[in-house]
Design an enzyme around this catalytic site. Sequence first.
Site, PDB file in Angstrom:
ATOM      1  N   HIS A  98       0.826  -1.224   0.000  1.00  0.00           N
ATOM      2  CA  HIS A  98       0.000   0.000   0.000  1.00  0.00           C
ATOM      3  C   HIS A  98       0.855   1.267   0.000  1.00  0.00           C
ATOM      4  CE1 HIS A  98      -3.662  -2.056   0.148  1.00  0.00           C
ATOM      5  NE2 HIS A  98      -4.019  -1.914   1.412  1.00  0.00           N
TER       6      HIS A  98
ATOM      7  N   TYR C  41      -6.586   3.112  11.510  1.00  0.00           N
ATOM      8  CA  TYR C  41      -6.793   2.174  10.408  1.00  0.00           C
ATOM      9  C   TYR C  41      -6.060   2.678   9.176  1.00  0.00           C
ATOM     10  CZ  TYR C  41     -10.390  -0.087  13.201  1.00  0.00           C
ATOM     11  OH  TYR C  41     -11.050  -0.775  14.189  1.00  0.00           O
ATOM     12  N   GLU C  42      -5.515   1.762   8.389  1.00  0.00           N
ATOM     13  CA  GLU C  42      -4.771   2.214   7.208  1.00  0.00           C
ATOM     14  C   GLU C  42      -5.671   2.962   6.231  1.00  0.00           C
ATOM     15  OE1 GLU C  42      -3.006  -1.357   5.645  1.00  0.00           O
ATOM     16  OE2 GLU C  42      -4.802  -1.973   4.596  1.00  0.00           O
ATOM     17  N   SER C  43      -6.982   2.793   6.407  1.00  0.00           N
ATOM     18  CA  SER C  43      -7.949   3.516   5.580  1.00  0.00           C
ATOM     19  C   SER C  43      -7.959   5.012   5.855  1.00  0.00           C
ATOM     20  CB  SER C  43      -9.351   2.952   5.817  1.00  0.00           C
ATOM     21  OG  SER C  43      -9.688   3.030   7.198  1.00  0.00           O
ATOM     22  N   GLY C  44      -7.401   5.435   6.997  1.00  0.00           N
ATOM     23  CA  GLY C  44      -7.349   6.863   7.287  1.00  0.00           C
ATOM     24  C   GLY C  44      -8.133   7.297   8.512  1.00  0.00           C
TER      25      GLY C  44
END
Lengths: 295, 295, 250, 250
Positions: A98, C41-44
């Site tokens: 990522h 979370y890596e989603s932000g």
Amino acid sequence: MRDAVSRFVHDGDTVVIEGFTHLICFAAGHEIIRQRRRDLTLARLTPDLIYDQMIAAGCARKLVFSWAGNPGVGSLHAFRRAVEGKSRGGLEIEEYSHFGMVARFSAGAARLPFWPLRNYMGTDLPTANPRIRSVMCPYTGEALATVPALNPGVTIVHAQRADRGGNTQMWGLVGVQKEAAFASERVIVVVEELVDEQVIRSDPNRTVIPGVIVSGVVLEPWGAHPSYAQGYYDRDNDFYVAWESISRDPDKLARYLDEFVYDVPDRAGYMEKQPHLAVRLKAKERLSRGVNYGF
Amino acid sequence: MRDAVSRFVHDGDTVVIEGFTHLICFAAGHEIIRQRRRDLTLARLTPDLIYDQMIAAGCARKLVFSWAGNPGVGSLHAFRRAVEGKSRGGLEIEEYSHFGMVARFSAGAARLPFWPLRNYMGTDLPTANPRIRSVMCPYTGEALATVPALNPGVTIVHAQRADRGGNTQMWGLVGVQKEAAFASERVIVVVEELVDEQVIRSDPNRTVIPGVIVSGVVLEPWGAHPSYAQGYYDRDNDFYVAWESISRDPDKLARYLDEFVYDVPDRAGYMEKQPHLAVRLKAKERLSRGVNYGF
Amino acid sequence: MAAVAARELRDGEVVFVGIGLPNLACNLARATHAPNLVLIYESGAVGAGPERLPVSIGDPALVTGSLMVCGMADVFQLFLQNGRIEVGFLGGAQVDRYGNINTTVIGPYERPAVRLPGSGGAAEIAVHAQRTLIVAKLSPRAFPARVDFVTSPGQRCGERSRRELGMPGAGPVKVITDKAILEADPATGEMVLAALYPGVTADEVQQGVGWPLSRRPRLAAVAAPTEAFARPPRAPARRHVRRCLLRAAS
Amino acid sequence: MAAVAARELRDGEVVFVGIGLPNLACNLARATHAPNLVLIYESGAVGAGPERLPVSIGDPALVTGSLMVCGMADVFQLFLQNGRIEVGFLGGAQVDRYGNINTTVIGPYERPAVRLPGSGGAAEIAVHAQRTLIVAKLSPRAFPARVDFVTSPGQRCGERSRRELGMPGAGPVKVITDKAILEADPATGEMVLAALYPGVTADEVQQGVGWPLSRRPRLAAVAAPTEAFARPPRAPARRHVRRCLLRAAS
């Protein structure tokens, strides 16, 4: 959407439909399948169901990615069949993590040829992908990993709202859409609502993509389903679970594409076939308060 | 503010009070002057009046900057006297362009030792500042300019609001504050309003600095005057014009520091001396509308 | 496993939450002994306080009412690479003797027998988190002596240590399985048996591991999950870490 | 000069607006012939529509009602370095034969006679804007053959052209002064006399320039400012550029 795809997405293009779980523009992917685009290089962090569908439909020659799964459920089986050599045609892959993909878009957006990151020590990723290289810091002498810029031909971004000039606002998870859009030659913005320019101007810090980089704006409510749009509709987790069995069986997958992609003219048709979706997934209200921009 | 400066700003530190025209924390600068900090390396893009005052007060050993003027008015005369050798003590300088300073903070925030940029061809800046170097792209072979990371000891950020945990929201011009804060060992947030955590949580996309990187939060209304806080008060352009004649004359400047810095205990005292300011500069209302965060 | 993993988290820590079981473990911990855990979370989503158990790491419930939402460039550069993440969770199809993890391919990379999802953010979490916890079920296939592909580096890669390779984080300190907890030996970097679940023997653990398993001189016993841990969280406390040292008003 | 500079802007262009006179010129143009000009300020305001003439490039009036506000990292990386800026304005204490600009020091760098503010964003605007316009008053001190310090590169630096130095933008194409307009000669990169203000002779211009001024074969006449240009803008049109090629709904 038909016009937008027809004008801005060409055979052989590098196509990015970005969005991390949130705001993935399935409507654009379906239109690309319907228009039978071929030899595309599909790039995004998480190919998700939409690229699995596009791979199954024969649109893709190559996939550039960092995590190819069905989030929280399992595999993308069309992708797996292609990579494991179990389907015709095959699929070239170019794989990062990522952070590597984010860095590629960041470099592309800044029009730099590479981006440095402290990463990839000890992993086999640089062996699998020789485009992961390194550079020496001119101050400390240490080696840092690098990835090359990614500059797509076209990036498609789904958002909550934009004005007719393409000034686009989104909230909730914003992923890497800003970087992907700035890195791209052409940008298609697809929105839940087309709003007056004054709505955009009333809260300029909310604007993520400026109209000056946008090639076309498409109004397409529910265009992200089964992904979601914060404040508009929830993620259709049931469909993500159902995809496991649909995609596992090539015939079932072909029937799905026939019924929900080829045999519907557009997203409105797709939604009309499934009137329960709008009822089940519609978002509840959790309004933020306004802030003062006066002086 | 007294406690915050006393605990987090030490003699010899690299200190950053950021903010591009907007949200420059003069209150923190004045407290640093009052506490007679010495040998500071002052870094920011635009030293502005606050660093001119800190230079005049003898706090600074070195200045790291990219544009040292009184915006729209003229010179920073204490700075000029020091650099032109017309005042005692002198002042070491390290000079970049805005892009270079932004890149230095970006590198510091990402904990990379350098940042690449396509810049500085043809200029004399790399001659004046040998810390501007270059790196070879591992893909194209071309040379790109680099600047070294800037990691301050303490960064002071003024904002419209934060909760007690340090989660900070700002709007209007946000400059390079996020990068400076993440690059810094310690971060002091100074706010116009201390709000309940629920206010922050009601609009999470508005948060610029997360509490996990904040060392201390200070409530200090009007703490940015004569700079401004969008939605709270306007820029005091009259004072910026007046500074030209105050700073041109070292005696006048010394009297200004006595009257408005040394002889007031804090920002409340500063504002009480000038009750007309709050009337003249108070912002009008231009509220944005809320957006829906529901699902 | 989620309950055991949850116990490894200390209140107030900044945790990078991955998909699946780590997600469950973190939300369990937050609902019980660690209400001030900061979930990133890596989603932000930063400081998320989900009202329902999130199905994916991009669930809308992670956004509503979180402390901050930022772009993924910020997640990886300003939080992870910056060193702000105290704990990272990792899982994988294969975990080896040194805690190297494979989530990429079973078999050769060019012609895989099984194509797995790939790294996602795991490679960089393994490099940068101050410490990582690995969660995986024991089996000889899942715990080979050497993984087919190193997606996320462990304590030693090839013949080199993390320090030699310049990795900032301490790497995998524990492997939480369904039968035992393994820990990294500080001297060798090898994963060694450290604690057993109730009723499990060291031999059973060895049967699920593809290398001769060393063990700590004294094995600890893993406590059984309590009632509270057995239930999924519901409307958890919306407090969060308060690490601000000072809140003086003037 | 502001009125003459304003005329150089075409409707719909994306302009990077500097402090002072360029600010005035851009707002003049937007209030008159170029309502769809997209004003981008290095402060982060994009598509600003100020209700009052901004005093500085960080004026709050540039934020209220603008199309977008972004951080300065985005301004420099995503707009400027990305090549999205069509016109940049530059001014300076010294402008030389090749359009190099000095805003740093008069005299030697280490012991300056006059310390000027420095680059700000000028160095990178000079490198990246698709074309730049220089605005400065004529005088022998302001127009030396060679500047004391090159802050912002012009058409030739040292003995090398922009192309040789790898600069993406076309550099300074015009110098707008209070008496004449100079233009960059495409072959030599030298600034040559191209147009005179009403009532000004070429000799007068030469007196304000420290090098032997070449001239175009035919000199144009600079038109006098019209009424509209003489007034500062007031409540300007809030329209903006519409460069979207398509707005299909479905």
